[in-house]
Design a protein around this motif. Structure first.
Motif, PDB file in Angstrom:
ATOM      1  N   ASP A  16     -15.913  50.042  20.235  1.00 36.86           N
ATOM      2  CA  ASP A  16     -15.846  50.781  18.568  1.00 36.86           C
ATOM      3  C   ASP A  16     -16.269  49.852  17.417  1.00 36.86           C
ATOM      4  OD1 ASP A  16     -13.761  48.935  18.736  1.00 36.86           O
ATOM      5  OD2 ASP A  16     -12.351  50.582  18.077  1.00 36.86           O
TER       6      ASP A  16
ATOM      7  N   CYS B 158     -19.875  65.806  14.556  1.00 34.95           N
ATOM      8  CA  CYS B 158     -19.219  65.879  16.064  1.00 34.95           C
ATOM      9  C   CYS B 158     -19.764  66.367  16.867  1.00 34.95           C
ATOM     10  CB  CYS B 158     -17.619  66.460  15.616  1.00 34.95           C
ATOM     11  SG  CYS B 158     -16.633  66.718  16.998  1.00 34.95           S
TER      12      CYS B 158
ATOM     13  N   GLU C  72     -14.087  59.299  15.365  1.00 31.02           N
ATOM     14  CA  GLU C  72     -13.555  58.472  16.441  1.00 31.02           C
ATOM     15  C   GLU C  72     -14.796  58.367  17.519  1.00 31.02           C
ATOM     16  OE1 GLU C  72      -9.804  60.162  17.481  1.00 31.02           O
ATOM     17  OE2 GLU C  72      -8.867  59.456  15.668  1.00 31.02           O
TER      18      GLU C  72
ATOM     19  N   GLU D  69     -15.300  58.592  21.004  1.00 30.68           N
ATOM     20  CA  GLU D  69     -14.753  59.315  22.088  1.00 30.68           C
ATOM     21  C   GLU D  69     -15.469  59.073  23.447  1.00 30.68           C
ATOM     22  OE1 GLU D  69     -13.330  62.049  24.450  1.00 30.68           O
ATOM     23  OE2 GLU D  69     -15.544  62.557  24.084  1.00 30.68           O
TER      24      GLU D  69
ATOM     25  N   ARG E 253     -16.481  60.241  26.733  1.00 29.22           N
ATOM     26  CA  ARG E 253     -16.579  61.709  27.462  1.00 29.22           C
ATOM     27  C   ARG E 253     -15.895  61.713  28.771  1.00 29.22           C
ATOM     28  NH1 ARG E 253     -19.532  64.324  31.244  1.00 29.22           N
ATOM     29  NH2 ARG E 253     -20.803  62.679  31.725  1.00 29.22           N
TER      30      ARG E 253
ATOM     31  N   SER F  30     -12.900  59.772  30.153  1.00 28.73           N
ATOM     32  CA  SER F  30     -11.917  58.956  29.551  1.00 28.73           C
ATOM     33  C   SER F  30     -11.727  57.456  30.376  1.00 28.73           C
ATOM     34  CB  SER F  30     -10.474  59.721  29.476  1.00 28.73           C
ATOM     35  OG  SER F  30      -9.828  59.774  30.721  1.00 28.73           O
TER      36      SER F  30
ATOM     37  N   SER G  77     -16.837  61.756  17.770  1.00 30.22           N
ATOM     38  CA  SER G  77     -16.265  63.157  17.673  1.00 30.22           C
ATOM     39  C   SER G  77     -15.243  62.887  16.560  1.00 30.22           C
ATOM     40  CB  SER G  77     -15.487  63.372  18.890  1.00 30.22           C
ATOM     41  OG  SER G  77     -14.128  63.108  18.985  1.00 30.22           O
TER      42      SER G  77
ATOM     43  N   ARG H 137     -11.568  63.409  14.680  1.00 28.34           N
ATOM     44  CA  ARG H 137      -9.997  63.318  15.065  1.00 28.34           C
ATOM     45  C   ARG H 137      -9.648  64.792  15.702  1.00 28.34           C
ATOM     46  NH1 ARG H 137      -6.066  59.813  11.662  1.00 28.34           N
ATOM     47  NH2 ARG H 137      -7.602  58.575  12.332  1.00 28.34           N
TER      48      ARG H 137
ATOM     49  N   CYS I 104     -11.036  67.180  17.392  1.00 28.03           N
ATOM     50  CA  CYS I 104     -11.608  67.605  18.676  1.00 28.03           C
ATOM     51  C   CYS I 104     -11.257  66.287  19.785  1.00 28.03           C
ATOM     52  CB  CYS I 104     -13.064  67.527  18.671  1.00 28.03           C
ATOM     53  SG  CYS I 104     -13.809  68.908  18.054  1.00 28.03           S
ATOM     54  N   ASN I 105     -10.974  65.053  19.161  1.00 25.35           N
ATOM     55  CA  ASN I 105     -10.814  64.173  20.204  1.00 25.35           C
ATOM     56  C   ASN I 105      -9.120  64.395  20.655  1.00 25.35           C
ATOM     57  OD1 ASN I 105     -11.115  61.716  21.651  1.00 25.35           O
ATOM     58  ND2 ASN I 105     -10.691  60.253  19.914  1.00 25.35           N
TER      59      ASN I 105
ATOM     60  N   LYS J   7      -9.210  66.653  23.148  1.00 26.84           N
ATOM     61  CA  LYS J   7      -9.900  66.512  24.608  1.00 26.84           C
ATOM     62  C   LYS J   7      -8.873  65.478  25.194  1.00 26.84           C
ATOM     63  CE  LYS J   7     -14.132  64.871  26.575  1.00 26.84           C
ATOM     64  NZ  LYS J   7     -13.730  63.439  26.968  1.00 26.84           N
TER      65      LYS J   7
END
Ligand code: ZN
Length: 213
Positions: free
Chosen positions: A21, A37, A49, A51, A53, A55, A72, A74, A76-77, A80
């Motif tokens: 990051d 996003c 953030e 993300e 895809r 994890s 993405s 926060r 949506c993250n 997910k």
């Protein structure tokens, strides 16, 4: 949700550090994703953030893989997390073709119809359903605010279409075209509004190709 096109240059920090990051990663993703996003297609959120895809829990080897990293919001993250490791890959799939994205105004719901039967299709639909319709029977406050904002943008778009259909001046046509530009919000939904109307598709079909290969 639509296809995403990413620059081929891999941000340096992914190969020279252990971080996924770094500021260079964020900057490149913001640029490649037109400040949106990749899941909900909202623009300019400050709480973005990085993300994965797939994890970190499911695929630790992809932790620093450039093609596995997306930007993405926060909201949506948080929906997910590691619950959706097999969503369609927006880098290789035309999501806007593979999933029909509509609004059911009567029931105040977003509707997602997969065009193929695969695990990835159904998982992507499930994720989008959580983002747009919430996780329970009734939307929580944040989910309600998200949906109200989404509706306001789509209502504005519908208003511009009505103007154009009532009076097909160049100004009215350009106002619609502006809303279909790559950096605008909710293109996956706008795409199906255009696609489901033969007349609109004849005029605006050429501006809804975006990132297609
Ligand atoms: Zn989002």
């Amino acid at each position: 949700m639509i296809r995403v096109s990413k620059s081929s240059g891999i941000p340096a920090s992914l190969t020279t550090t252990r971080a996924y990051d770094g500021e260079d990663v964020k900057r490149q993703l913001l640029q490649d994703q037109h400040d949106k996003c990749y899941i909900c297609e909202r623009v300019g959120v400050t709480d973005f953030e990085i993300e994965h895809r797939r994890s970190k829990e499911c695929c630790p080897e992809l932790r620093q893989d450039w093609n596995n990293l997306f930007l993405s919001c926060r909201y949506c993250n948080g929906k997910k997390l590691q619950n959706f490791d097999n969503t369609l890959d927006p880098l290789s799939v035309n999501i806007e073709d593979e999933i029909e994205q509509n609004i059911d105004y009567e029931n105040k719901k977003a509707v997602f119809i997969p065009k193929n039967v695969t695990e990835s299709h159904s998982e992507t639909v499930k994720l989008l359903d959580r983002v747009f319709n919430g996780t329970g029977n009734l939307r929580k406050i944040k989910e309600e605010r998200f949906f109200e904002y989404f509706l306001s943008v789509m209502n504005r778009f519908q208003g511009l279409l009505i103007n154009y259909l009532g009076d097909a001046t160049l100004d009215n046509e350009n106002a619609v075209r502006d809303e279909l530009a790559i950096d605008k919000e909710f293109l996956g939904f706008k795409y199906w509004v255009i696609k489901n109307n033969t007349f609109l598709e004849a005029t605006f079909g050429n501006c809804i190709i975006w990132n297609k290969a």
